[in-house]
Design a protein around this motif. Structure first.
Motif, PDB file in Angstrom:
ATOM      1  N   ARG A  65     -28.017  -7.124 -27.706  1.00 53.20           N
ATOM      2  CA  ARG A  65     -27.902  -8.343 -28.523  1.00 53.20           C
ATOM      3  C   ARG A  65     -27.615  -9.566 -27.652  1.00 53.20           C
ATOM      4  NH1 ARG A  65     -24.614  -5.240 -32.969  1.00 53.20           N
ATOM      5  NH2 ARG A  65     -26.307  -4.718 -34.377  1.00 53.20           N
ATOM      6  N   ALA A  66     -26.737  -9.410 -26.671  1.00 55.17           N
ATOM      7  CA  ALA A  66     -26.427 -10.519 -25.768  1.00 55.17           C
ATOM      8  C   ALA A  66     -27.674 -10.916 -24.983  1.00 55.17           C
ATOM      9  CB  ALA A  66     -25.285 -10.135 -24.823  1.00 55.17           C
ATOM     10  N   TRP A  67     -28.442  -9.941 -24.527  1.00 55.82           N
ATOM     11  CA  TRP A  67     -29.673 -10.215 -23.802  1.00 55.82           C
ATOM     12  C   TRP A  67     -30.669 -10.959 -24.689  1.00 55.82           C
ATOM     13  CZ3 TRP A  67     -34.683  -8.283 -24.624  1.00 55.82           C
ATOM     14  CH2 TRP A  67     -35.608  -8.585 -23.614  1.00 55.82           C
ATOM     15  N   LEU A  68     -30.779 -10.553 -25.952  1.00 53.86           N
ATOM     16  CA  LEU A  68     -31.678 -11.246 -26.879  1.00 53.86           C
ATOM     17  C   LEU A  68     -31.235 -12.693 -27.089  1.00 53.86           C
ATOM     18  CD1 LEU A  68     -32.266  -8.421 -29.496  1.00 53.86           C
ATOM     19  CD2 LEU A  68     -33.990  -9.443 -27.994  1.00 53.86           C
ATOM     20  N   ARG A  69     -29.925 -12.915 -27.230  1.00 51.51           N
ATOM     21  CA  ARG A  69     -29.417 -14.295 -27.370  1.00 51.51           C
ATOM     22  C   ARG A  69     -29.739 -15.115 -26.129  1.00 51.51           C
ATOM     23  NH1 ARG A  69     -25.211 -11.457 -29.996  1.00 51.51           N
ATOM     24  NH2 ARG A  69     -24.027 -11.296 -28.066  1.00 51.51           N
ATOM     25  N   GLU A  70     -29.614 -14.500 -24.963  1.00 51.71           N
ATOM     26  CA  GLU A  70     -29.935 -15.179 -23.706  1.00 51.71           C
ATOM     27  C   GLU A  70     -31.411 -15.578 -23.667  1.00 51.71           C
ATOM     28  OE1 GLU A  70     -30.304 -13.614 -19.202  1.00 51.71           O
ATOM     29  OE2 GLU A  70     -28.395 -13.174 -20.194  1.00 51.71           O
ATOM     30  N   GLN A  71     -32.292 -14.676 -24.127  1.00 52.67           N
ATOM     31  CA  GLN A  71     -33.723 -14.987 -24.165  1.00 52.67           C
ATOM     32  C   GLN A  71     -33.997 -16.144 -25.122  1.00 52.67           C
ATOM     33  OE1 GLN A  71     -35.466 -13.319 -21.775  1.00 52.67           O
ATOM     34  NE2 GLN A  71     -33.380 -12.566 -21.535  1.00 52.67           N
ATOM     35  N   GLU A  72     -33.293 -16.135 -26.246  1.00 49.84           N
ATOM     36  CA  GLU A  72     -33.431 -17.210 -27.222  1.00 49.84           C
ATOM     37  C   GLU A  72     -32.982 -18.544 -26.621  1.00 49.84           C
ATOM     38  OE1 GLU A  72     -32.250 -17.711 -31.863  1.00 49.84           O
ATOM     39  OE2 GLU A  72     -30.674 -17.015 -30.517  1.00 49.84           O
ATOM     40  N   ASN A  73     -31.863 -18.528 -25.904  1.00 48.05           N
ATOM     41  CA  ASN A  73     -31.347 -19.752 -25.285  1.00 48.05           C
ATOM     42  C   ASN A  73     -32.286 -20.277 -24.209  1.00 48.05           C
ATOM     43  OD1 ASN A  73     -29.077 -19.733 -26.905  1.00 48.05           O
ATOM     44  ND2 ASN A  73     -27.825 -18.643 -25.404  1.00 48.05           N
ATOM     45  N   LYS A  74     -32.872 -19.379 -23.420  1.00 54.61           N
ATOM     46  CA  LYS A  74     -33.815 -19.798 -22.390  1.00 54.61           C
ATOM     47  C   LYS A  74     -35.017 -20.485 -23.015  1.00 54.61           C
ATOM     48  CE  LYS A  74     -32.870 -16.270 -18.916  1.00 54.61           C
ATOM     49  NZ  LYS A  74     -33.410 -15.068 -18.233  1.00 54.61           N
ATOM     50  N   LYS A  75     -35.501 -19.923 -24.113  1.00 56.19           N
ATOM     51  CA  LYS A  75     -36.668 -20.506 -24.785  1.00 56.19           C
ATOM     52  C   LYS A  75     -36.322 -21.866 -25.376  1.00 56.19           C
ATOM     53  CE  LYS A  75     -40.462 -19.457 -27.767  1.00 56.19           C
ATOM     54  NZ  LYS A  75     -41.415 -18.427 -27.971  1.00 56.19           N
ATOM     55  N   ALA A  76     -35.136 -21.978 -25.968  1.00 61.22           N
ATOM     56  CA  ALA A  76     -34.714 -23.248 -26.564  1.00 61.22           C
ATOM     57  C   ALA A  76     -34.568 -24.325 -25.494  1.00 61.22           C
ATOM     58  CB  ALA A  76     -33.401 -23.074 -27.308  1.00 61.22           C
ATOM     59  N   LYS A  77     -34.054 -23.977 -24.327  1.00 58.72           N
ATOM     60  CA  LYS A  77     -33.893 -24.944 -23.243  1.00 58.72           C
ATOM     61  C   LYS A  77     -35.244 -25.398 -22.705  1.00 58.72           C
ATOM     62  CE  LYS A  77     -29.372 -23.456 -21.704  1.00 58.72           C
ATOM     63  NZ  LYS A  77     -28.591 -22.820 -20.650  1.00 58.72           N
ATOM     64  N   GLY A  78     -36.230 -24.510 -22.748  1.00 60.96           N
ATOM     65  CA  GLY A  78     -37.561 -24.837 -22.258  1.00 60.96           C
ATOM     66  C   GLY A  78     -38.307 -25.808 -23.150  1.00 60.96           C
ATOM     67  N   ARG A  79     -37.854 -25.959 -24.393  1.00 61.03           N
ATOM     68  CA  ARG A  79     -38.513 -26.859 -25.349  1.00 61.03           C
ATOM     69  C   ARG A  79     -38.079 -28.302 -25.174  1.00 61.03           C
ATOM     70  NH1 ARG A  79     -37.897 -23.290 -30.826  1.00 61.03           N
ATOM     71  NH2 ARG A  79     -39.337 -21.657 -30.218  1.00 61.03           N
ATOM     72  N   ARG A  80     -37.009 -28.513 -24.475  1.00 64.90           N
ATOM     73  CA  ARG A  80     -36.473 -29.885 -24.334  1.00 64.90           C
ATOM     74  C   ARG A  80     -37.253 -30.686 -23.360  1.00 64.90           C
ATOM     75  NH1 ARG A  80     -30.080 -28.360 -24.251  1.00 64.90           N
ATOM     76  NH2 ARG A  80     -30.110 -27.441 -26.265  1.00 64.90           N
TER      77      ARG A  80
END
Length: 80
Positions: A65-80
């Protein structure tokens, strides 16, 4: 990875030594990827953390779950 009434994942072996851990096959099914994909991710060290117990590879549910959250955060940061 279904949650119980308390919001915690019971794991496939709830209450036992391996409560909160899942096998590579179980994780592959949950993520809808192949076991080979998880093996490749492990080799490249890009997938969720795992431990080896003899020939078995296990994943701690909370670490996945932590790894999935990390992947989500990486994707969100890439959108900025």
């Amino acid at each position: 990875m279904q949650e119980n009434e308390t919001g915690a994942d019971p794991g496939p072996r709830d209450g036992g030594l391996l409560g909160g851990w899942i096998t590579r096959a179980e994780l592959a099914e949950e993520l809808a990827v192949s076991i080979d994909t998880l093996c490749r991710w492990d080799t490249r060290r890009i997938g969720p953390p795992s431990v080896r117990a003899g020939r078995k590879v296990l994943y701690r549910v909370e670490s996945v779950r932590a790894w999935l959250r990390e992947q989500e955060n990486k994707k969100a940061k890439g959108r900025r």
